[in-house]
Design an enzyme around this catalytic site. Structure first.
Site, PDB file in Angstrom:
ATOM      1  N   GLY A 146       0.799  -1.281   0.131  1.00 44.28           N
ATOM      2  CA  GLY A 146      -0.093  -0.126  -0.143  1.00 44.28           C
ATOM      3  C   GLY A 146       1.310   1.028   0.516  1.00 44.28           C
ATOM      4  O   GLY A 146       0.265   1.604  -0.236  1.00 44.28           O
ATOM      5  N   ILE A 188      -0.333   5.987   4.533  1.00 44.51           N
ATOM      6  CA  ILE A 188       0.321   5.190   5.994  1.00 44.51           C
ATOM      7  C   ILE A 188       1.233   4.226   5.652  1.00 44.51           C
ATOM      8  O   ILE A 188       2.068   4.048   7.224  1.00 44.51           O
ATOM      9  CB  ILE A 188      -1.578   5.154   6.501  1.00 44.51           C
ATOM     10  N   ASP A 222      -1.224  -5.626  -7.678  1.00 48.75           N
ATOM     11  CA  ASP A 222      -2.469  -5.308  -7.945  1.00 48.75           C
ATOM     12  C   ASP A 222      -3.669  -6.289  -7.294  1.00 48.75           C
ATOM     13  O   ASP A 222      -3.751  -7.778  -7.292  1.00 48.75           O
ATOM     14  CB  ASP A 222      -3.343  -5.251  -9.327  1.00 48.75           C
ATOM     15  N   VAL A 223      -3.999  -6.435  -6.247  1.00 44.88           N
ATOM     16  CA  VAL A 223      -4.701  -6.985  -5.187  1.00 44.88           C
ATOM     17  C   VAL A 223      -5.506  -7.403  -5.574  1.00 44.88           C
ATOM     18  O   VAL A 223      -6.940  -8.675  -5.281  1.00 44.88           O
ATOM     19  CB  VAL A 223      -4.692  -6.849  -4.058  1.00 44.88           C
ATOM     20  N   ALA A 235     -12.181   2.795  -3.836  1.00 43.08           N
ATOM     21  CA  ALA A 235     -13.367   3.143  -4.808  1.00 43.08           C
ATOM     22  C   ALA A 235     -13.270   3.639  -5.350  1.00 43.08           C
ATOM     23  O   ALA A 235     -12.738   4.611  -5.803  1.00 43.08           O
ATOM     24  CB  ALA A 235     -14.521   3.292  -3.478  1.00 43.08           C
ATOM     25  N   TYR A 250     -17.601   9.776   3.080  1.00 45.02           N
ATOM     26  CA  TYR A 250     -17.781   8.140   3.337  1.00 45.02           C
ATOM     27  C   TYR A 250     -18.327   6.912   2.402  1.00 45.02           C
ATOM     28  O   TYR A 250     -17.513   5.789   2.294  1.00 45.02           O
ATOM     29  CB  TYR A 250     -16.688   7.695   4.496  1.00 45.02           C
ATOM     30  N   LYS A 300     -15.584  -0.855   4.889  1.00 47.71           N
ATOM     31  CA  LYS A 300     -14.520  -1.247   6.022  1.00 47.71           C
ATOM     32  C   LYS A 300     -14.830  -2.007   7.534  1.00 47.71           C
ATOM     33  O   LYS A 300     -14.549  -3.009   8.097  1.00 47.71           O
ATOM     34  CB  LYS A 300     -14.622   0.433   6.341  1.00 47.71           C
ATOM     35  N   ILE A 308      -6.051  11.515   7.583  1.00 44.96           N
ATOM     36  CA  ILE A 308      -5.150  12.237   7.156  1.00 44.96           C
ATOM     37  C   ILE A 308      -4.891  12.340   5.602  1.00 44.96           C
ATOM     38  O   ILE A 308      -6.127  11.428   5.213  1.00 44.96           O
ATOM     39  CB  ILE A 308      -4.001  10.740   8.127  1.00 44.96           C
ATOM     40  N   THR A 315      -4.084  11.810   2.163  1.00 47.95           N
ATOM     41  CA  THR A 315      -3.521  11.010   1.585  1.00 47.95           C
ATOM     42  C   THR A 315      -4.002  10.994   0.244  1.00 47.95           C
ATOM     43  O   THR A 315      -5.153  11.889  -0.241  1.00 47.95           O
ATOM     44  CB  THR A 315      -2.929   9.744   2.121  1.00 47.95           C
TER      45      THR A 315
HETATM   46  N1  LIG Z   1      -6.302   8.543   5.029  1.00 53.69           N
HETATM   47  C1  LIG Z   1      -6.838   8.475   6.109  1.00 53.69           C
HETATM   48  O1  LIG Z   1      -7.449   9.456   6.373  1.00 53.69           O
HETATM   49  C2  LIG Z   1      -7.062   6.982   5.926  1.00 53.69           C
HETATM   50  C3  LIG Z   1      -8.117   6.962   7.626  1.00 53.69           C
HETATM   51  C4  LIG Z   1      -8.595   5.408   7.843  1.00 53.69           C
HETATM   52  C5  LIG Z   1      -7.826   4.115   7.187  1.00 53.69           C
HETATM   53  N2  LIG Z   1      -6.894   4.413   5.760  1.00 53.69           N
HETATM   54  C6  LIG Z   1      -6.854   3.337   4.996  1.00 53.69           C
HETATM   55  O2  LIG Z   1      -5.195   3.241   5.085  1.00 53.69           O
HETATM   56  C7  LIG Z   1      -4.941   2.721   4.095  1.00 53.69           C
HETATM   57  C8  LIG Z   1      -3.774   3.023   3.421  1.00 53.69           C
HETATM   58  O3  LIG Z   1      -4.563   4.113   2.312  1.00 53.69           O
HETATM   59  P1  LIG Z   1      -3.686   5.939   2.167  1.00 53.69           P
HETATM   60  O4  LIG Z   1      -4.926   6.616   3.500  1.00 53.69           O
HETATM   61  O5  LIG Z   1      -2.348   5.505   2.698  1.00 53.69           O
HETATM   62  O6  LIG Z   1      -3.447   6.289   0.395  1.00 53.69           O
HETATM   63  P2  LIG Z   1      -2.804   5.856  -0.133  1.00 53.69           P
HETATM   64  O7  LIG Z   1      -3.695   6.681  -1.343  1.00 53.69           O
HETATM   65  O8  LIG Z   1      -2.038   6.142  -0.063  1.00 53.69           O
HETATM   66  O9  LIG Z   1      -2.425   3.961  -0.316  1.00 53.69           O
HETATM   67  C9  LIG Z   1      -3.678   3.035  -0.836  1.00 53.69           C
HETATM   68  C10 LIG Z   1      -3.093   2.499  -1.603  1.00 53.69           C
HETATM   69  O10 LIG Z   1      -3.561   1.724  -2.366  1.00 53.69           O
HETATM   70  C11 LIG Z   1      -3.685   0.827  -3.257  1.00 53.69           C
HETATM   71  N3  LIG Z   1      -4.528   0.398  -3.861  1.00 53.69           N
HETATM   72  C12 LIG Z   1      -5.750   0.293  -4.196  1.00 53.69           C
HETATM   73  N4  LIG Z   1      -6.129  -0.418  -5.362  1.00 53.69           N
HETATM   74  C13 LIG Z   1      -4.680  -1.395  -4.916  1.00 53.69           C
HETATM   75  C14 LIG Z   1      -5.426  -2.705  -5.556  1.00 53.69           C
HETATM   76  N5  LIG Z   1      -6.544  -2.783  -6.586  1.00 53.69           N
HETATM   77  N6  LIG Z   1      -4.052  -3.426  -5.424  1.00 53.69           N
HETATM   78  C15 LIG Z   1      -3.049  -2.882  -4.939  1.00 53.69           C
HETATM   79  N7  LIG Z   1      -3.129  -2.117  -4.485  1.00 53.69           N
HETATM   80  C16 LIG Z   1      -4.051  -0.963  -4.722  1.00 53.69           C
HETATM   81  C17 LIG Z   1      -2.744   2.110  -3.885  1.00 53.69           C
HETATM   82  O11 LIG Z   1      -1.879   2.153  -4.817  1.00 53.69           O
HETATM   83  C18 LIG Z   1      -2.183   2.806  -3.019  1.00 53.69           C
HETATM   84  O12 LIG Z   1      -0.708   2.134  -1.816  1.00 53.69           O
HETATM   85  C19 LIG Z   1      -6.719   2.096   3.492  1.00 53.69           C
HETATM   86  O13 LIG Z   1      -7.029   1.069   3.251  1.00 53.69           O
HETATM   87  C20 LIG Z   1      -7.435   3.403   3.937  1.00 53.69           C
HETATM   88  O14 LIG Z   1      -8.910   3.523   3.946  1.00 53.69           O
HETATM   89  C21 LIG Z   1      -6.960   6.208   6.283  1.00 53.69           C
END
Ligand SMILES: NC(=O)c1ccc[n+]([C@@H]2O[C@H](COP(=O)([O-])OP(=O)(O)OC[C@H]3O[C@@H](n4cnc5c(N)ncnc54)[C@H](O)[C@@H]3O)[C@@H](O)[C@H]2O)c1
Length: 255
Positions: free
Chosen positions: A12, A19, A63-64, A94, A155, A162, A191, A193
């Site tokens: 990720g 994160i 790619d998951v 999404a 959301y 989630k 956060i 991102t």
């Molecule tokens: N940023 C926030 O506010 C927040 C809060 C709570 C939870 N989260 C969760 O934290 C996690 C990381 O998100 P983030 O905020 O760091 O954003 P980010 O954009 O930095 O990371 C999201 C990642 O998901 C990857 N991804 C998406 N589709 C994919 C696929 N088909 N195959 C492989 N990788 C895929 C992207 O390449 C990216 O690296 C997510 O699960 C997000 O829902 C984020």
């Protein structure tokens, strides 16, 4: 060094605000060797640059949304290092149009994609990782958000994804506990991102959080990284199936 001699997979990282990158830094700081995945070649360029700061990293595409790519990832890991002590699943997706307006307008395809990439992918990865992790006191963690249990405007379908992810954490914890593998989630506060910028109103969420959360400050990826370190280390050896909030206490608030 809590993770001396340990090898783990971090999925990720998209850029330095991810994160997953905050988590990678905490885990490497505790002595772990890391395998990072990137979703595609475009994001891979960023990940290759960032990984220059890591010691002896392994970088692999995955790619998951593709079982074949997850199969290939696990066989590459088997070939290169032969084991895994932990997995960090920090990814979600999404379609942007589902993250604005009303949940009632969610399309069938938007629902399918959000649940597949954001929730089922944890199951697909975990089931293939078992042979690499079993009997090693393995730990799997994922990232979730309060929108799974409360309504957070904008959301939408991601909140439903989630909720499925958190339920998966509990079922996976029950299945994999007897094999010595723990499964937990971190529920992070908002956060900015790459992914969260698709949620309409994310800036307002961060501002509200800073004004109202008991700790009165924005959540930092390093705070999530250090909680991830706890959850993949032996310090949390009695903890599985849990959702642990790293949100400055925001989730305890009523009105
Ligand atoms: N940023 C926030 O506010 C927040 C809060 C709570 C939870 N989260 C969760 O934290 C996690 C990381 O998100 P983030 O905020 O760091 O954003 P980010 O954009 O930095 O990371 C999201 C990642 O998901 C990857 N991804 C998406 N589709 C994919 C696929 N088909 N195959 C492989 N990788 C895929 C992207 O390449 C990216 O690296 C997510 O699960 C997000 O829902 C984020």
């Amino acid at each position: 060094m809590l993770l001396e001699g340990k090898i783990g997979l971090v999925m990720g990282v998209a850029n330095k605000r991810s994160i997953a990158w905050g988590i990678a830094q905490s885990l490497q700081g505790a002595g772990a060797r890391l395998i990072l995945t990137y979703q595609n070649d475009r994001l891979g360029e960023n990940v290759f640059k960032l990984a220059r700061d890591l010691i002896d990293p392994i970088l692999l595409g995955c790619d998951v949304g593709s079982d074949e790519q997850i199969d290939r990832l696990m066989s590459d890991i088997q070939e290169k290092v032969g084991r895994l002590d932990f997995i960090v699943h920090a990814l979600a997706f999404a379609p942007r149009e589902e993250l604005a307006g009303s949940y009632v307008d969610t399309s069938r395809e938007g629902f399918r994609i959000a649940l597949d990439v954001s929730a089922y992918s944890l199951v697909a990865v975990a089931q293939r990782a078992v042979p690499l992790m079993k009997e090693r006191d393995g730990s799997i963690i994922t990232l979730t958000y309060l929108g799974s249990e409360r309504v957070v405007s904008g959301y939408n379908v991601m909140g439903v994804a989630k909720a499925a992810l958190e339920a998966s954490v509990r079922y996976l914890a029950n299945d994999l506990g007897p094999k010595g593998i723990r499964v937990n989630a971190i529920s992070a506060g908002p956060i900015k991102t790459l992914a969260s910028s698709a949620v309409s109103g994310i800036s307002g969420m961060v501002r509200l959080h800073t004004e109202r959360a008991p700790l009165r400050k924005p959540v930092e990826t390093s705070e999530i990284g250090d909680t991830a370190l706890f959850l993949v280390s032996p310090l949390s050896r009695g903890v599985t199936g849990e959702v642990l909030f790293v949100d400055g206490g925001y989730n305890i608030l009523g009105v």
